[in-house]
Design a protein around this motif. Structure first.
Motif, PDB file in Angstrom:
ATOM      1  N   LEU A  51       0.851  -1.195   0.000  1.00 37.04           N
ATOM      2  CA  LEU A  51       0.000   0.000   0.000  1.00 37.04           C
ATOM      3  C   LEU A  51       0.886   1.245   0.000  1.00 37.04           C
ATOM      4  O   LEU A  51       1.687   1.421   0.926  1.00 37.04           O
ATOM      5  CB  LEU A  51      -0.907   0.048   1.222  1.00 37.04           C
ATOM      6  CG  LEU A  51      -1.887  -1.095   1.410  1.00 37.04           C
ATOM      7  CD1 LEU A  51      -1.466  -1.961   2.588  1.00 37.04           C
ATOM      8  CD2 LEU A  51      -3.306  -0.550   1.652  1.00 37.04           C
ATOM      9  N   HIS A  52       0.747   2.056  -1.063  1.00 32.33           N
ATOM     10  CA  HIS A  52       1.443   3.350  -1.122  1.00 32.33           C
ATOM     11  C   HIS A  52       0.423   4.422  -0.797  1.00 32.33           C
ATOM     12  O   HIS A  52      -0.509   4.641  -1.591  1.00 32.33           O
ATOM     13  CB  HIS A  52       2.065   3.585  -2.498  1.00 32.33           C
ATOM     14  CG  HIS A  52       3.405   2.940  -2.659  1.00 32.33           C
ATOM     15  ND1 HIS A  52       3.579   1.589  -2.652  1.00 32.33           N
ATOM     16  CD2 HIS A  52       4.625   3.495  -2.805  1.00 32.33           C
ATOM     17  CE1 HIS A  52       4.864   1.318  -2.800  1.00 32.33           C
ATOM     18  NE2 HIS A  52       5.536   2.459  -2.883  1.00 32.33           N
ATOM     19  N   TRP A  53       0.586   5.053   0.370  1.00 30.01           N
ATOM     20  CA  TRP A  53      -0.393   6.046   0.842  1.00 30.01           C
ATOM     21  C   TRP A  53       0.316   7.087   1.673  1.00 30.01           C
ATOM     22  O   TRP A  53       1.209   6.754   2.483  1.00 30.01           O
ATOM     23  CB  TRP A  53      -1.467   5.334   1.674  1.00 30.01           C
ATOM     24  CG  TRP A  53      -2.638   6.171   2.018  1.00 30.01           C
ATOM     25  CD1 TRP A  53      -3.497   6.809   1.169  1.00 30.01           C
ATOM     26  CD2 TRP A  53      -3.125   6.459   3.330  1.00 30.01           C
ATOM     27  NE1 TRP A  53      -4.480   7.459   1.862  1.00 30.01           N
ATOM     28  CE2 TRP A  53      -4.277   7.256   3.206  1.00 30.01           C
ATOM     29  CE3 TRP A  53      -2.695   6.109   4.623  1.00 30.01           C
ATOM     30  CZ2 TRP A  53      -5.003   7.720   4.293  1.00 30.01           C
ATOM     31  CZ3 TRP A  53      -3.430   6.563   5.721  1.00 30.01           C
ATOM     32  CH2 TRP A  53      -4.563   7.370   5.548  1.00 30.01           C
ATOM     33  N   GLY A  62       0.944  10.584  -8.116  1.00 31.46           N
ATOM     34  CA  GLY A  62       1.968   9.576  -7.802  1.00 31.46           C
ATOM     35  C   GLY A  62       2.860   9.990  -6.651  1.00 31.46           C
ATOM     36  O   GLY A  62       2.940  11.176  -6.286  1.00 31.46           O
ATOM     37  N   GLU A  63       3.579   8.979  -6.099  1.00 34.35           N
ATOM     38  CA  GLU A  63       4.364   9.187  -4.878  1.00 34.35           C
ATOM     39  C   GLU A  63       5.636   9.985  -5.136  1.00 34.35           C
ATOM     40  O   GLU A  63       6.298  10.417  -4.189  1.00 34.35           O
ATOM     41  CB  GLU A  63       4.672   7.831  -4.228  1.00 34.35           C
ATOM     42  CG  GLU A  63       5.747   6.981  -4.887  1.00 34.35           C
ATOM     43  CD  GLU A  63       5.332   6.316  -6.183  1.00 34.35           C
ATOM     44  OE1 GLU A  63       6.195   5.663  -6.792  1.00 34.35           O
ATOM     45  OE2 GLU A  63       4.166   6.507  -6.611  1.00 34.35           O
ATOM     46  N   TRP A  64       6.002  10.206  -6.447  1.00 38.36           N
ATOM     47  CA  TRP A  64       7.208  10.990  -6.746  1.00 38.36           C
ATOM     48  C   TRP A  64       6.866  12.429  -7.147  1.00 38.36           C
ATOM     49  O   TRP A  64       7.708  13.141  -7.690  1.00 38.36           O
ATOM     50  CB  TRP A  64       7.996  10.320  -7.870  1.00 38.36           C
ATOM     51  CG  TRP A  64       8.949   9.264  -7.394  1.00 38.36           C
ATOM     52  CD1 TRP A  64       8.609   8.109  -6.760  1.00 38.36           C
ATOM     53  CD2 TRP A  64      10.382   9.281  -7.480  1.00 38.36           C
ATOM     54  NE1 TRP A  64       9.751   7.406  -6.463  1.00 38.36           N
ATOM     55  CE2 TRP A  64      10.854   8.080  -6.893  1.00 38.36           C
ATOM     56  CE3 TRP A  64      11.307  10.184  -8.007  1.00 38.36           C
ATOM     57  CZ2 TRP A  64      12.216   7.774  -6.814  1.00 38.36           C
ATOM     58  CZ3 TRP A  64      12.664   9.876  -7.927  1.00 38.36           C
ATOM     59  CH2 TRP A  64      13.109   8.691  -7.341  1.00 38.36           C
ATOM     60  N   ARG A 110       6.796   5.518   5.785  1.00 36.48           N
ATOM     61  CA  ARG A 110       7.402   6.791   5.358  1.00 36.48           C
ATOM     62  C   ARG A 110       8.065   6.600   4.013  1.00 36.48           C
ATOM     63  O   ARG A 110       8.908   5.726   3.863  1.00 36.48           O
ATOM     64  CB  ARG A 110       8.428   7.310   6.361  1.00 36.48           C
ATOM     65  CG  ARG A 110       8.878   8.737   5.940  1.00 36.48           C
ATOM     66  CD  ARG A 110       9.752   9.417   6.893  1.00 36.48           C
ATOM     67  NE  ARG A 110      11.121   8.970   6.958  1.00 36.48           N
ATOM     68  CZ  ARG A 110      11.979   8.986   5.941  1.00 36.48           C
ATOM     69  NH1 ARG A 110      11.568   9.375   4.725  1.00 36.48           N
ATOM     70  NH2 ARG A 110      13.243   8.601   6.114  1.00 36.48           N
ATOM     71  N   HIS A 111       7.653   7.452   3.063  1.00 45.34           N
ATOM     72  CA  HIS A 111       8.218   7.344   1.719  1.00 45.34           C
ATOM     73  C   HIS A 111       9.312   8.395   1.533  1.00 45.34           C
ATOM     74  O   HIS A 111       9.710   9.079   2.498  1.00 45.34           O
ATOM     75  CB  HIS A 111       7.104   7.498   0.667  1.00 45.34           C
ATOM     76  CG  HIS A 111       7.442   6.836  -0.630  1.00 45.34           C
ATOM     77  ND1 HIS A 111       8.071   7.498  -1.668  1.00 45.34           N
ATOM     78  CD2 HIS A 111       7.274   5.566  -1.073  1.00 45.34           C
ATOM     79  CE1 HIS A 111       8.270   6.662  -2.672  1.00 45.34           C
ATOM     80  NE2 HIS A 111       7.802   5.484  -2.342  1.00 45.34           N
ATOM     81  N   HIS A 112       9.794   8.589   0.318  1.00 45.43           N
ATOM     82  CA  HIS A 112      10.946   9.477   0.062  1.00 45.43           C
ATOM     83  C   HIS A 112      10.652  10.939   0.421  1.00 45.43           C
ATOM     84  O   HIS A 112      11.573  11.721   0.619  1.00 45.43           O
ATOM     85  CB  HIS A 112      11.352   9.421  -1.411  1.00 45.43           C
ATOM     86  CG  HIS A 112      11.623   8.051  -1.947  1.00 45.43           C
ATOM     87  ND1 HIS A 112      12.068   7.007  -1.162  1.00 45.43           N
ATOM     88  CD2 HIS A 112      11.481   7.544  -3.210  1.00 45.43           C
ATOM     89  CE1 HIS A 112      12.232   5.934  -1.920  1.00 45.43           C
ATOM     90  NE2 HIS A 112      11.872   6.218  -3.177  1.00 45.43           N
TER      91      HIS A 112
END
Ligand code: GLC
Length: 455
Positions: A51-53, A62-64, A110-112
């Protein structure tokens, strides 16, 4: 007959046993005494939900999005003021995963971009300090555990908010701060949410330091060659941080995106199914929609056949699959994604025994499809049924006693010194995967494999 056969085949098999060793990458694989035991449940599980949230779900690009659009850190941080997912329900996430036949889950803690879904008193950019004032990791962990699924978290050591990540030399003090955040947050995650089963690192290790490869080489900036990791003076001290993590969470399994010993390799994207490898645990991660991992409104959901082809393809190569969904900013998994998962779950309800708890082989993947096995049972996954429905495979050094369509009628077969011929009943041919169950005279216990001609 079988003794001659056994001898000739064992030489061929010996050659095939070692092929996968050559393709090692990044972190070494753990070899401590508990490593094999630690990864067992994970290998049996075969299928998980990614899961990307986060706040990047709000713009829906998008996450980037921050990096791709070069959004200044202070401006991007304002997204936290809009982050109040009114329909967030971790139990609902867990039930979508369960209905999809998934056995574990991995959420981006935690993402970038640096935004943490968990509580970290040392950071100003967390969900606790957002409009939501809420620790989403706490709910998620409780719900996933209650659902009886493996509890996994994704963590990105790299953080775009730190100039020291991009230039660890000239911004060394800031790079050290980044490292301290990494160690502190891993301690937070590993100390305050009970037992965790998986930590999925991304953007760690020297592979990524110095921003994935830009370096100043005398006359100017240039991309660092892909296979040349960062070689400056800065160090993530993964040994220390991951060592501490393993002390706090002795049973945890880790992927290979730091410099510390890992439990499994991660392959990424639909095109990365790759080679058969039953020597090193591995997992294919990919998205259920085309495009990014984070939420994009209206993103096209991939066809069922494509997704099942990847799941079966991975299992037939002795690997797992981690399939990603990108929940909406309000916390809901977009219905088209949940529906596709339910379709996969329906298929697994009927055919799951040919995936869960199996190992890849004995036949290598080929034009026919792939095979999996468990004890005396071999499952031939016919992904591409021959036009004449006559499937001919190289024989096995073990007698086949019975052949049948899984939960269906008998399949006529003939085994000789060279071949095993199966006549697929036209009525049973399935466009996605016709699963043929073979009963052997003895369990297939070896990790040796049988090559199959690629037509
Ligand atoms: C890619 C994406 C990253 C994502 C990761 C998951 O590396 O760039 O955003 O988290 O895949 O495997």
């Amino acid at each position: 007959m079988f003794s001659i056969l056994r001898r000739t085949l064992s030489t061929i098999l010996a050659i095939l046993l070692f092929a996968p060793l050559l393709s090692a990458q990044w972190a070494p694989l753990a070899t401590d005494p508990d490593a094999a035991k630690r990864i067992e449940w994970w290998r049996e599980a075969r299928f998980g939900m990614f899961l990307h949230w986060g706040v990047y779900s709000i713009p829906g690009r998008g996450e980037w999005v921050q990096w791709q659009e070069q959004i200044p850190v202070d401006q991007y941080a304002k997204l936290a003021e809009q982050f109040h997912p009114e329909h967030f329900d971790a139990d609902a996430w867990a039930s979508v995963a369960k209905a999809g036949g998934m056995k574990y889950m991995v959420l981006t803690a935690r993402h970038h971009d640096g935004f943490a879904l968990f509580d970290d008193p040392g950071s100003s950019f967390t969900a606790m300090k957002s409009a939501a004032h809420h620790d989403f990791v706490a709910d998620y962990v409780k719900a996933v555990r209650k659902a009886g699924l493996g509890v996994g978290l994704y963590y990105s050591p790299l953080d775009w908010r730190f100039p020291g990540f991009f230039f660890p030399e000239i911004y060394q003090p800031n790079a050290v701060e980044l490292r301290e955040q990494y160690a502190r947050q891993i301690d937070e995650i590993a100390s305050h949410y009970g037992k965790l089963d998986i930590l999925w690192f991304d953007g760690g290790g020297n592979e990524w330091l110095g921003f994935g490869g830009v370096q100043f080489a005398g006359s100017g900036w240039q991309a660092r060659p892909k296979d040349k990791p960062y070689s400056g003076t800065f160090d993530w001290q993964d040994g220390k941080t991951v060592g501490h993590l393993r002390q706090l969470q002795p049973g945890i399994v880790l992927n290979d995106r730091t410099n510390a010993p890992a439990d499994y390799r991660s392959r990424e994207g639909d095109g990365a199914l790759g080679d058969f490898d039953n020597q090193h645990p591995w997992e294919l991660c990919t998205t259920i929609t085309d495009g990014a991992w984070g939420y994009i409104p209206g993103a096209k959901v991939k066809p069922l056949a494509q997704l099942l082809g990847l799941l079966v393809g991975a299992a037939g190569r002795d690997g797992n699959m981690l399939l990603n969904v990108g929940p909406r900013p309000d916390g809901v998994i977009d219905p088209p994604q949940a529906e596709r998962l339910a379709e996969m779950g329906k298929w697994l309800a009927a055919n799951g025994e040919s995936i869960y708890g199996t190992r890849g082989g004995p036949w290598l993947p080929g034009a026919y499809g792939v095979s999996t096995h468990k004890g005396k049972t071999v499952y031939v996954h016919v992904l591409h049924a021959p036009k004449d429905l006559a499937l001919v495979l190289p024989t096995l050094p073990v007698r086949v006693l019975k052949a049948a369509v899984l939960h269906g009628g008998d399949v006529a077969f003939q085994q000789t010194e060279q071949t095993l011929s199966l006549t697929l009943p036209a009525s049973a041919a399935d466009a996605i995967d016709t699963v043929i169950e073979l009963e052997l005279a003895a369990p297939w216990t070896t990790s040796a494999v049988v090559p199959v001609a690629e037509r």
